[in-house]
Scaffold this motif. Sequence first.
Motif, short mmCIF file in Angstrom:
data_model
loop_
_atom_site.label_atom_id
_atom_site.label_comp_id
_atom_site.label_asym_id
_atom_site.label_seq_id
_atom_site.Cartn_x
_atom_site.Cartn_y
_atom_site.Cartn_z
N SER A 1 63.71 36.68 33.96
CA SER A 1 63.05 36.74 35.27
C SER A 1 61.92 37.76 35.26
O SER A 1 60.83 37.49 35.76
CB SER A 1 64.05 37.09 36.37
OG SER A 1 64.99 36.06 36.53
N THR A 2 62.17 38.92 34.69
CA THR A 2 61.15 39.96 34.61
C THR A 2 59.95 39.48 33.79
O THR A 2 58.80 39.63 34.20
CB THR A 2 61.73 41.25 34.00
OG1 THR A 2 62.77 41.72 34.85
CG2 THR A 2 60.68 42.33 33.84
N ALA A 3 60.22 38.87 32.63
CA ALA A 3 59.14 38.38 31.78
C ALA A 3 58.34 37.28 32.46
O ALA A 3 57.11 37.25 32.39
CB ALA A 3 59.71 37.89 30.45
N ILE A 4 59.03 36.37 33.15
CA ILE A 4 58.33 35.29 33.87
C ILE A 4 57.46 35.87 34.96
O ILE A 4 56.29 35.48 35.10
CB ILE A 4 59.35 34.27 34.43
CG1 ILE A 4 59.96 33.45 33.29
CG2 ILE A 4 58.67 33.36 35.46
CD1 ILE A 4 61.15 32.59 33.70
N ASN A 5 57.99 36.79 35.75
CA ASN A 5 57.19 37.39 36.82
C ASN A 5 55.97 38.12 36.28
O ASN A 5 54.89 38.06 36.87
CB ASN A 5 58.06 38.33 37.67
CG ASN A 5 58.93 37.57 38.64
OD1 ASN A 5 58.49 36.61 39.27
ND2 ASN A 5 60.18 37.98 38.77
N GLN A 6 56.10 38.78 35.13
CA GLN A 6 54.95 39.45 34.51
C GLN A 6 53.90 38.44 34.07
O GLN A 6 52.70 38.65 34.26
CB GLN A 6 55.40 40.30 33.34
CG GLN A 6 56.16 41.54 33.76
CD GLN A 6 56.80 42.28 32.59
OE1 GLN A 6 56.95 41.76 31.49
NE2 GLN A 6 57.20 43.52 32.84
N LEU B 1 53.44 35.42 35.34
CA LEU B 1 52.81 34.85 36.54
C LEU B 1 51.75 35.78 37.10
O LEU B 1 50.67 35.32 37.49
CB LEU B 1 53.87 34.56 37.61
CG LEU B 1 54.79 33.37 37.36
CD1 LEU B 1 55.79 33.24 38.49
CD2 LEU B 1 53.99 32.08 37.19
N GLU B 2 52.06 37.06 37.14
CA GLU B 2 51.07 38.02 37.63
C GLU B 2 49.84 38.04 36.73
O GLU B 2 48.70 38.08 37.20
CB GLU B 2 51.68 39.41 37.73
CG GLU B 2 50.70 40.43 38.27
CD GLU B 2 51.30 41.81 38.46
OE1 GLU B 2 50.54 42.70 38.89
OE2 GLU B 2 52.49 42.01 38.16
N GLN B 3 50.07 37.98 35.43
CA GLN B 3 48.96 37.96 34.47
C GLN B 3 48.07 36.73 34.71
O GLN B 3 46.85 36.84 34.74
CB GLN B 3 49.53 37.94 33.06
CG GLN B 3 48.51 38.01 31.96
CD GLN B 3 49.20 37.92 30.60
OE1 GLN B 3 49.49 36.83 30.14
NE2 GLN B 3 49.48 39.06 30.01
N VAL B 4 48.69 35.58 34.89
CA VAL B 4 47.92 34.35 35.14
C VAL B 4 47.17 34.46 36.46
O VAL B 4 45.98 34.18 36.54
CB VAL B 4 48.85 33.11 35.13
CG1 VAL B 4 48.10 31.86 35.59
CG2 VAL B 4 49.44 32.88 33.74
N LEU C 1 43.04 34.62 36.57
CA LEU C 1 42.30 33.50 37.17
C LEU C 1 41.77 33.81 38.56
O LEU C 1 41.01 33.02 39.12
CB LEU C 1 43.20 32.26 37.24
CG LEU C 1 43.66 31.68 35.91
CD1 LEU C 1 44.66 30.56 36.15
CD2 LEU C 1 42.47 31.20 35.09
N GLN C 2 42.16 34.93 39.12
CA GLN C 2 41.76 35.35 40.46
C GLN C 2 42.08 34.25 41.48
O GLN C 2 41.23 33.84 42.28
CB GLN C 2 40.28 35.73 40.50
CG GLN C 2 39.97 36.90 39.61
CD GLN C 2 38.50 37.25 39.58
OE1 GLN C 2 37.65 36.57 40.14
NE2 GLN C 2 38.18 38.35 38.93
N VAL C 3 43.35 33.81 41.45
CA VAL C 3 43.82 32.80 42.39
C VAL C 3 44.61 33.48 43.51
O VAL C 3 44.87 34.68 43.46
CB VAL C 3 44.69 31.73 41.68
CG1 VAL C 3 43.84 30.92 40.70
CG2 VAL C 3 45.89 32.33 40.98
N ARG D 1 52.02 36.17 44.42
CA ARG D 1 51.02 35.94 45.47
C ARG D 1 50.07 37.12 45.53
O ARG D 1 50.48 38.27 45.37
CB ARG D 1 51.71 35.78 46.83
CG ARG D 1 52.64 34.59 46.87
CD ARG D 1 53.38 34.47 48.19
NE ARG D 1 54.27 35.61 48.39
CZ ARG D 1 54.73 36.00 49.57
NH1 ARG D 1 54.39 35.37 50.67
NH2 ARG D 1 55.55 37.03 49.67
N LYS D 2 48.82 36.83 45.78
CA LYS D 2 47.80 37.87 45.88
C LYS D 2 48.13 38.83 47.02
O LYS D 2 47.91 40.03 46.92
CB LYS D 2 46.43 37.23 46.10
CG LYS D 2 45.28 38.21 46.16
CD LYS D 2 43.94 37.52 46.12
CE LYS D 2 43.66 36.77 47.38
NZ LYS D 2 42.32 36.18 47.42
#
Length: 173
Positions: A9-14, A16-19, A23-25, A47-48
Motif C-alpha cells: 500500500s505504501t509503495a502504491i501510494n508513493q 501514484l503521487e509520483q505519477v 503529469l500535473q494532473v 489527489r492534488k
Amino acid sequence: MSAAKEESSTAINQLLEQVGTHLQVDRCFLYVRDPAAGMGRIAFCWRKNDVVPNPIHDWQLDTTDLPEEDPLFRAALACRPSVFVEDVETASPDVLNRDFEHQTFGHRALVHAHITEGEQLWGILQPCTFGRPRHWTPQERAWIEARLPRFFPLIQEYISSVEIPEKQKEPQV
C-alpha cells in the motif's frame, strides 16, 4: 494491517503521487483486480487537493454489467493498449460512454492505463484532469507506459494480502 499489505500500500501510494505530480494532473487512482475472482476495486487514490473527488470503493464483480456499460473497461479486460482521452466531451462512443464517465468519475481528460500480465487484467492506472481537456504528449504516454510494470508486483502482493468477499466471487468469463 498485515506487513505485506502495508508495504504494498505504501509503495502504491508513493507511485501514484509520483505519477500525479509528474503529469500535473488533478487525480490519479489505481483500480486493483483479482482476475481469478473477476472482482476489483479502486483501492488507492492520490489527489492534488481535497476538492477533487475520491472514487475509492469496495470490491465489485467486474465481468457482469461493467464491460457492457464501459467501453474503456471492456478494452482493459481484453488487454488492449492503454487509452489516452484528451476530452471526454469529444471522445467517440466506441472509446467511452460519456454519461457513465460523467456520473461515475466527473473527469474531463484521462488515461486508462492497463496493467496486464499473462493476458489478464490486474489493474488500471487512471491519471485525470477535471474541468479542462488535456493533451497527452508522446513523451508522457511513454513515461506512463514505462511505469506500469512497477505496479504489477505490488498489486499481486496487495491482492494476496486482502480478503476478497467470498460470497461474491465468481469465475472470470
